[in-house]
Design an enzyme around this catalytic site. Structure first.
Site, PDB file in Angstrom:
ATOM      1  N   GLY A 123      23.057  37.069  44.357  1.00  0.00           N
ATOM      2  CA  GLY A 123      22.212  37.399  43.206  1.00  0.00           C
ATOM      3  C   GLY A 123      22.814  38.425  42.264  1.00  0.00           C
TER       4      GLY A 123
ATOM      5  CE  LYS B  12      18.262  33.786  47.250  1.00  0.00           C
ATOM      6  NZ  LYS B  12      19.092  34.962  47.026  1.00  0.00           N
TER       7      LYS B  12
ATOM      8  CD  GLU C 142      23.922  33.081  51.625  1.00  0.00           C
ATOM      9  OE1 GLU C 142      23.935  32.342  50.640  1.00  0.00           O
ATOM     10  OE2 GLU C 142      22.906  33.669  52.030  1.00  0.00           O
TER      11      GLU C 142
ATOM     12  CB  SER D  79      27.203  34.855  42.510  1.00  0.00           C
ATOM     13  OG  SER D  79      26.292  35.935  42.560  1.00  0.00           O
TER      14      SER D  79
ATOM     15  CG  ASN E  56      17.631  30.383  49.676  1.00  0.00           C
ATOM     16  OD1 ASN E  56      16.415  30.200  49.713  1.00  0.00           O
ATOM     17  ND2 ASN E  56      18.196  31.519  50.072  1.00  0.00           N
TER      18      ASN E  56
ATOM     19  CG  HIS F 253      18.890  34.693  53.034  1.00  0.00           C
ATOM     20  ND1 HIS F 253      18.775  35.855  52.312  1.00  0.00           N
ATOM     21  CD2 HIS F 253      19.606  33.831  52.270  1.00  0.00           C
ATOM     22  CE1 HIS F 253      19.391  35.690  51.143  1.00  0.00           C
ATOM     23  NE2 HIS F 253      19.898  34.471  51.095  1.00  0.00           N
TER      24      HIS F 253
ATOM     25  CD  GLU G   4      17.429  37.331  49.284  1.00  0.00           C
ATOM     26  OE1 GLU G   4      16.594  36.410  49.389  1.00  0.00           O
ATOM     27  OE2 GLU G   4      18.354  37.304  48.447  1.00  0.00           O
TER      28      GLU G   4
HETATM   29  P1  PGA Z   1      22.643  33.379  44.830  1.00  0.00           P
HETATM   30  O1  PGA Z   1      21.908  33.373  46.251  1.00  0.00           O
HETATM   31  O2  PGA Z   1      23.339  32.056  44.685  1.00  0.00           O
HETATM   32  O3  PGA Z   1      21.543  33.549  43.825  1.00  0.00           O
HETATM   33  O4  PGA Z   1      23.615  34.508  44.839  1.00  0.00           O
HETATM   34  C1  PGA Z   1      22.535  32.815  47.374  1.00  0.00           C
HETATM   35  C2  PGA Z   1      21.680  33.005  48.593  1.00  0.00           C
HETATM   36  O5  PGA Z   1      21.063  34.064  48.743  1.00  0.00           O
HETATM   37  O6  PGA Z   1      21.575  32.101  49.442  1.00  0.00           O
END
Ligand code: PGA
Length: 254
Positions: free
Chosen positions: A176, A15, A170, A216, A13, A98, A100
């Site tokens: 992140g 982003k 998630e 992560s 992803n 997601h 976010e």
């Molecule tokens: P990350 O993001 O691996 O940077 O923690 C995962 C995601 O938001 O899909």
């Protein structure tokens, strides 16, 4: 074991990262990474880079995904993109709901449900994201949150529609932050998600469902997470931006 029968899907992803030139550069390195058998590799890139990403990965084993998708085919929805538009470029997956999107753009379980349904109608596999935040985990309500999000996302789906989805667990506190869930924590929730799907759609649909872990995930912890019985892949943010890191994660899915 049912794990062997399920599709393993490793999805990056990206982003809101990389312009078209940077996308081309990274995909030049990524397009030939070895992909183990029975593993699907997807890169969910910003919508504006889908055409260039589709061109760069043509003829490779990498599929291109989107990061969101509106439920209508077209209309007065400024800033949105429809499944029909994605399909035109051969997009085969889309991240939906997601955290976010939920947190910063007000997406709800109801809109997640409609967006996922639109993907399915257009032959796009929705990667439906669910996960609790830190406060919810610490107050012991993780399973309630997961139940509400899963039930809301797949409300009214037929067995066949369900079989066309991926669910990504998630935990928001792991996204992140460099704080990965332990393999045991991730397995516990992924197994609970499979149980919920089994209650609604029956055992067979649940056993065939690909459930990813995200938060992560990196080259160091991927193997351990992916070895868990109910974790069939990963949704990877930060570690999917560099070819060397992403290649290692893909290799550990074997
Ligand atoms: P990350 O993001 O691996 O940077 O923690 C995962 C995601 O938001 O899909």
């Amino acid at each position: 074991m049912n794990k062997e029968k399920r599709r393993v899907v490793i999805a990056g992803n990206w982003k809101m990262n990389k312009n078209a030139r940077e996308t081309r550069m990274v995909l030049e390195q990524m397009r030939n990474i070895p992909v183990p058998e029975k593993v699907d590799v997807v890169l969910c890139v910003p919508a504006i880079n889908i055409p260039v990403a589709a061109k760069e990965t043509a003829g490779s084993k990498i599929s291109i995904g989107a990061q969101n998708c509106h439920w209508e085919k077209g209309g007065a929805f400024t800033g949105e993109i429809s499944a029909d538009m994605l399909k035109y470029y051969g997009v085969s997956y889309s991240v939906i709901g997601h955290s976010e999107r939920r947190q910063y753009f007000g997406e709800s379980d109801e809109s997640v449900n409609k967006r996922a349904a639109a993907c399915l109608e257009n032959g796009i596999c929705p990667i439906i994201c669910v996960g609790e935040n830190l406060r919810q985990r610490e107050s012991g309500t993780t399973k309630d949150i997961i139940r509400q999000q899963v039930q809301g996302a797949v409300k009214g789906f037929t067995q066949r529609q369900m079989a066309g989805c991926i669910i990504a667990y998630e935990p928001v506190w792991a996204i992140g932050t460099g704080k990965t869930a332990t393999a045991r924590q991730a397995q516990e929730v992924c197994s609970y998600i499979r149980q919920l799907i089994s209650e609604i759609f029956g055992l067979r649909t649940a056993e065939g469902l690909t459930i990813q872990y995200g938060g992560s995930m990196n080259a160091e912890n991927a193997r351990q997470l992916l070895a868990m019985e109910d974790i069939d892949g990963g949704l990877i943010g930060g570690a999917s931006l560099k070819a060397e890191d992403f290649e290692k994660i893909v290799a550990s899915a074997q």
